[in-house]
Design a protein around this motif. Structure first.
Motif, mmCIF file in Angstrom:
data_model
loop_
_atom_site.group_PDB
_atom_site.id
_atom_site.type_symbol
_atom_site.label_atom_id
_atom_site.label_comp_id
_atom_site.label_asym_id
_atom_site.label_seq_id
_atom_site.Cartn_x
_atom_site.Cartn_y
_atom_site.Cartn_z
ATOM 1 N N TYR A 80 0.823 -1.205 0.000
ATOM 2 C CA TYR A 80 0.000 0.000 0.000
ATOM 3 C C TYR A 80 0.860 1.259 0.000
ATOM 4 O O TYR A 80 1.893 1.332 0.683
ATOM 5 C CB TYR A 80 -0.903 0.035 1.233
ATOM 6 N N LEU A 81 0.409 2.242 -0.768
ATOM 7 C CA LEU A 81 0.877 3.617 -0.640
ATOM 8 C C LEU A 81 -0.249 4.369 0.053
ATOM 9 O O LEU A 81 -1.292 4.624 -0.556
ATOM 10 C CB LEU A 81 1.179 4.229 -2.005
ATOM 11 N N GLY A 82 -0.042 4.695 1.313
ATOM 12 C CA GLY A 82 -1.159 5.195 2.090
ATOM 13 C C GLY A 82 -2.163 4.075 2.261
ATOM 14 O O GLY A 82 -1.826 3.004 2.760
ATOM 15 N N GLU A 83 -3.390 4.272 1.795
ATOM 16 C CA GLU A 83 -4.406 3.222 1.838
ATOM 17 C C GLU A 83 -4.717 2.665 0.452
ATOM 18 O O GLU A 83 -5.672 1.912 0.288
ATOM 19 C CB GLU A 83 -5.692 3.776 2.476
ATOM 20 N N GLU A 84 -3.902 3.036 -0.534
ATOM 21 C CA GLU A 84 -4.133 2.587 -1.906
ATOM 22 C C GLU A 84 -3.269 1.372 -2.223
ATOM 23 O O GLU A 84 -2.042 1.428 -2.162
ATOM 24 C CB GLU A 84 -3.807 3.708 -2.884
ATOM 25 N N PRO A 85 -3.875 0.204 -2.558
ATOM 26 C CA PRO A 85 -3.074 -0.970 -2.902
ATOM 27 C C PRO A 85 -2.415 -0.810 -4.280
ATOM 28 O O PRO A 85 -3.069 -0.406 -5.233
ATOM 29 C CB PRO A 85 -4.105 -2.100 -2.921
ATOM 30 N N VAL A 86 -1.127 -1.100 -4.349
ATOM 31 C CA VAL A 86 -0.388 -0.957 -5.606
ATOM 32 C C VAL A 86 0.219 -2.276 -6.074
ATOM 33 O O VAL A 86 0.643 -2.391 -7.231
ATOM 34 C CB VAL A 86 0.710 0.114 -5.484
ATOM 35 N N CYS A 87 0.277 -3.283 -5.201
ATOM 36 C CA CYS A 87 0.817 -4.586 -5.595
ATOM 37 C C CYS A 87 0.259 -5.644 -4.642
ATOM 38 O O CYS A 87 -0.209 -5.333 -3.543
ATOM 39 C CB CYS A 87 2.351 -4.591 -5.576
ATOM 40 N N LEU A 88 0.306 -6.881 -5.073
ATOM 41 C CA LEU A 88 -0.183 -7.968 -4.223
ATOM 42 C C LEU A 88 0.440 -9.290 -4.630
ATOM 43 O O LEU A 88 0.978 -9.441 -5.736
ATOM 44 C CB LEU A 88 -1.709 -8.052 -4.254
ATOM 45 N N ALA A 89 0.341 -10.254 -3.728
ATOM 46 C CA ALA A 89 0.822 -11.611 -3.980
ATOM 47 C C ALA A 89 0.000 -12.574 -3.149
ATOM 48 O O ALA A 89 -0.414 -12.246 -2.024
ATOM 49 C CB ALA A 89 2.301 -11.743 -3.640
ATOM 50 N N LEU A 90 -0.238 -13.759 -3.680
ATOM 51 C CA LEU A 90 -1.020 -14.782 -2.995
ATOM 52 C C LEU A 90 -0.099 -15.912 -2.555
ATOM 53 O O LEU A 90 0.735 -16.385 -3.331
ATOM 54 C CB LEU A 90 -2.105 -15.326 -3.927
ATOM 55 N N LEU A 91 -0.247 -16.339 -1.301
ATOM 56 C CA LEU A 91 0.534 -17.440 -0.749
ATOM 57 C C LEU A 91 -0.409 -18.557 -0.329
ATOM 58 O O LEU A 91 -1.417 -18.302 0.341
ATOM 59 C CB LEU A 91 1.339 -16.982 0.469
ATOM 60 N N ARG A 105 0.096 -1.334 -13.174
ATOM 61 C CA ARG A 105 0.900 -0.918 -14.318
ATOM 62 C C ARG A 105 1.558 0.447 -14.123
ATOM 63 O O ARG A 105 2.732 0.647 -14.427
ATOM 64 C CB ARG A 105 0.023 -0.913 -15.574
ATOM 65 N N GLU A 106 0.804 1.401 -13.593
ATOM 66 C CA GLU A 106 1.333 2.761 -13.462
ATOM 67 C C GLU A 106 2.380 2.900 -12.354
ATOM 68 O O GLU A 106 3.039 3.938 -12.234
ATOM 69 C CB GLU A 106 0.194 3.751 -13.223
ATOM 70 N N TYR A 107 2.546 1.835 -11.534
ATOM 71 C CA TYR A 107 3.525 1.896 -10.449
ATOM 72 C C TYR A 107 4.729 0.992 -10.692
ATOM 73 O O TYR A 107 5.577 0.838 -9.804
ATOM 74 C CB TYR A 107 2.860 1.512 -9.127
ATOM 75 N N ARG A 108 4.822 0.393 -11.864
ATOM 76 C CA ARG A 108 5.937 -0.499 -12.152
ATOM 77 C C ARG A 108 7.229 0.294 -12.370
ATOM 78 O O ARG A 108 7.204 1.445 -12.770
ATOM 79 C CB ARG A 108 5.616 -1.355 -13.371
ATOM 80 N N GLY A 109 8.347 -0.370 -12.081
ATOM 81 C CA GLY A 109 9.644 0.268 -12.241
ATOM 82 C C GLY A 109 10.064 1.133 -11.073
ATOM 83 O O GLY A 109 11.064 1.846 -11.150
ATOM 84 N N ARG A 110 9.318 1.059 -9.974
ATOM 85 C CA ARG A 110 9.624 1.887 -8.805
ATOM 86 C C ARG A 110 10.075 1.054 -7.605
ATOM 87 O O ARG A 110 10.182 1.569 -6.494
ATOM 88 C CB ARG A 110 8.395 2.732 -8.439
#
Length: 255
Positions: free
Chosen positions: A162-173, A189-194
């Motif tokens: 999360y950036l603040g309360e906005e989810p930007v990536c995830l993974a399932l285990l 997509r808009e947060y890739r490369g960071r």
């Protein structure tokens, strides 16, 4: 039993955690009528290839069609399986799909040094924002329904960044029998490369170590950029065939 053999045994039997199982002398038919479009919940696996395979294929077709499901077969990763099964499946009306994915197992300490400001934590459920993230990457409503059902089990954990309360990536285990399967690794997509993906994988490695000490973390992957991150995180490629799947479509439907 060697680790790779144990891992494959866990992999091919993992649908039993979220699907019913019909036992046959030559294998298993997994099914979940509440998620009929989820392939991972509805497919067969043949473990014994020594018997009359033509009859086994006929029984697989009959079983799934009687349940209103698409007959589908996944591999058991046995030696000679492709040679014995794939020509027969093709003649029987199955479409065969080959995956470019390779198997990677976590074996070494992570060399990732994530500096991203993203905060990684376990999500209690698949809320609307996480669902939107998955849908933006091509997941359909049936897949989301299947995931929500799986998250009700104790062994399925969803980690989100999360950036603040906005989810930007995830993974399932998915934890099962001493193994932890990593899947659905996604960065918006808009947060890739960071560096968010690296931060997520680094957190996944540490989370798995804390949540299930001694468990073996693994994944299937083919994307070169993602594989570079996995290698830096300590994953090693295993010497095993890439997966395939076969789905039955009668000749009359192909015309």
């Amino acid at each position: 039993m060697e680790i790779l053999e144990r891992l494959i045994n866990c992999e091919v039997n993992s649908p039993s955690a979220f699907a019913g199982v019909e036992l046959r002398p030559y294998g298993k038919f997994f099914y979940n009528l509440s998620t009929p479009h989820c392939q991972d919940s509805n497919h067969g696996v043949f473990f014994d290839l020594r018997g009359p395979l033509e009859r086994a294929v006929e029984e697989l077709i009959l079983f799934y069609r009687l349940h209103g499901l698409i007959p589908r077969l996944y591999p058991s990763f046995q030696e000679g399986e492709r040679r014995l099964l794939l020509p027969l499946l093709s003649r029987s009306g199955f479409d065969i799909q080959y995956s470019a994915h390779r198997l990677y197992v976590h074996q070494e300490p992570s060399r990732l040094r994530p500096g991203a400001a993203v905060k990684i934590r376990r999500a209690a459920a698949l809320d609307s924002r996480l669902g939107a993230l998955l849908q933006a990457e091509g997941e359909d409503a049936a897949s989301l329904q299947a995931l929500r059902q799986q998250l009700q089990g104790e062994g399925c954990h969803l980690l989100a960044g999360y950036l603040g309360e906005e989810p930007v990536c995830l993974a399932l285990l998915k934890f099962l029998d001493g193994f932890c399967r990593l899947e659905d690794v996604i960065t918006r997509r808009e947060y890739r490369g960071r560096g968010f993906g690296s931060a997520l994988i680094h957190a996944v490695v540490n989370y798995c170590r804390r949540a299930a000490p001694g468990s073996i973390l693994y994944l299937w992957a083919s994307n070169p950029a993602a594989v570079r991150i996995y290698r830096r995180a300590g994953f090693k490629e295993m010497d095993i065939d890439s997966p395939w799947s076969a789905a039955y479509f009668p000749r009359s439907r192909k015309k």
